[in-house]
Scaffold this active site. Structure first.
Site, PDB file in Angstrom:
ATOM      1  CB  ALA A 106      10.609  40.153  39.902  1.00 16.35           C
ATOM      2  CE  LYS A 107      13.944  37.334  33.113  1.00 17.54           C
ATOM      3  NZ  LYS A 107      15.336  37.469  33.219  1.00 17.54           N
ATOM      4  N   GLY A 108       9.319  39.061  34.157  1.00 11.72           N
ATOM      5  CA  GLY A 108       7.903  39.514  33.388  1.00 11.72           C
ATOM      6  C   GLY A 108       8.021  39.005  32.065  1.00 11.72           C
ATOM      7  CG  ASP A 147      15.223  38.477  29.839  1.00  9.57           C
ATOM      8  OD1 ASP A 147      14.813  37.604  29.065  1.00  9.57           O
ATOM      9  OD2 ASP A 147      16.099  38.207  30.771  1.00  9.57           O
TER      10      ASP A 147
END
Length: 419
Positions: A106-108, A147
């Site tokens: 996942a990433k946001g 991140d």
């Protein structure tokens, strides 16, 4: 047609196509492996300090939940868009599968320069982002992490917001938290330590003496600075570093602890030294034993790859090398040993997994145990990659990604398609 676009997503798709061709994956299976399961786009309105209201766009992409919950960072940067976030989620899937973690990728992120926000505004934006994401995330659905542009403090705000909504403390909703708020010892250093650990292992395999070795670090954020410090502690001379404000070079070696102290005080390398200033455009092609691209995506193109004068490329960033550059590095693999990003920077998600496990069990480990387990997993994945590369006579990135894609594909095929 797809909602995802941009050079970073195109790059992830192109990489997958290379692997799918190599593995002879049928065309009708490819979209299910590549395309994300879910993409969320939100608006995040906040009150600015001057009394105005500002609205920022936020994203979260969950690539697949076949092996367990999704896992991935959240970045705050002006360049963030849906295509970039989707690409990073895809890479995280192959990374987790390669190192054997029970996660999908996942990433946001939010399209904002965090330096343009006051601390109060940053907290408001962080909390609003998590508030909007609550219907889509959870300790067994999607676990966030820091991140680019986010840190332990932002993760603590995320965790607190989620916990207030549920009426109890839920430390396992995010990783990369402060130790005082349910984080794990060694998480902040995990990615950089992993980069340095794998670089040292390759230097040993290539019979490079650590005390004679040199390294160049492009990107001096959390990953690059810790990698530089760890390599320096091994005896490696760090001859050049850079960030978005400039570059520094000294053939005799830079004082890494002093650089870290300066960045901690000022936020970047600017103003450290005029005498040591160097052209950032030329830092990647300096002669060295270890090159660590630890900044952003797509910094090594075909031209730069052809001009590299290092023995080892240790990819601290996600996607720093373009597919066109990979063709050059594949041709040069007898000269340059590539440690691909999905292995090289996987220490962060490995220790995030440890943090999640500790939070679920409410049983915490000492830092030496965290490091021992991290390096054990890195060694295992490195051995599998190099064995595959030698056996099939293929490029290291092809070997690493093939292992990751195969594991995700096998799990999807075993579980079948519902309904």
């Amino acid at each position: 047609m797809t909602i995802y676009s941009g050079p970073v997503f195109d790059m992830a798709s192109q990489q997958f196509s290379v692997i799918a061709d190599h593995l002879s994956i049928p065309i009708n299976e490819r979209d299910r492996l590549l395309m994300p399961k879910r993409a969320i786009t939100i608006s995040c309105p906040i009150h600015r300090d001057d009394g105005t209201t500002a609205v920022f766009e936020g994203y979260r992409v969950q690539h697949h939940l076949t092996l367990g919950p999704t896992k991935g960072g959240t970045r705050f940067a002006g360049s963030v868009d849906l295509g970039e976030v989707a690409a990073l989620a895809i890479w995280m899937s192959w990374k987790c599968a390669l190192v054997g973690l029970p996660y999908g990728g996942a990433k946001g992120g939010i399209g904002v320069d965090p330096a343009s926000l006051s601390k109060r505004e940053l907290e408001s934006l962080s909390r609003r982002y998590m508030q909007e994401m609550i219907p889509f995330v959870g300790p067994h659905t999607d676990i966030m992490a820091p991140d680019m542009g986010t840190n332990e403090q932002v993760m603590a705000w995320f965790m607190d917001t989620y916990s207030m909504y549920h009426g109890r403390t839920v430390t396992e909703i995010v990783t990369g938290k402060p130790v005082s708020a349910g984080g794990t010892l060694g998480r902040r250093e995990a990615t950089g330590r992993g980069v340095a650990y794998l670089a040292r292992r390759v230097m040993s395999d290539l019979s490079i003496n650590l005390s004679d070795a040199t390294a160049v670090i492009q990107g001096f954020g959390n990953v690059g600075s810790i990698a530089a410090l760890e390599l320096s502690n091994m005896g490696v001379r760090i001859i050049a570093v850079s960030d978005h404000t400039g570059a520094l070079y000294r053939a005799a070696g830079l004082d890494v602890p002093d650089l870290i102290k300066h960045v901690s005080a000022h936020g970047n390398l600017a103003g450290y030294s005029n005498e040591l200033s160097y052209d950032p455009a030329n830092i990647l092609t300096l002669p060295c034993d270890v090159l660590v691209p630890a900044a952003i995506e797509r910094v090594i193109d075909a031209k730069a790859a052809d001009e590299l004068r290092c023995r080892i490329v240790a990819e601290g960033a996600n996607g720093p090398t373009t597919p066109e550059a990979d063709l050059v590095l594949e041709r040069r693999q007898k000269e340059i040993f590539l440690i691909p990003d999905i292995l090289c920077n996987s220490g962060g998600v490995i220790v995030s997994y440890f943090e999640w496990v500790q939070d679920l069990q409410q049983l915490f480990w000492e830092e030496d145990e965290v490091m021992r387990r991290e390096f054990q997993i890195l060694d295992r994945a490195f051995d599998q990659m190099t064995l595959r590369a030698k056996r099939d006579r293929i490029f290291n990135r092809t070997a690493a990604m093939s292992i990751g894609v195969e594991r995700v594909r096998a799990a999807k095929n075993m579980r079948g398609l519902f309904p």
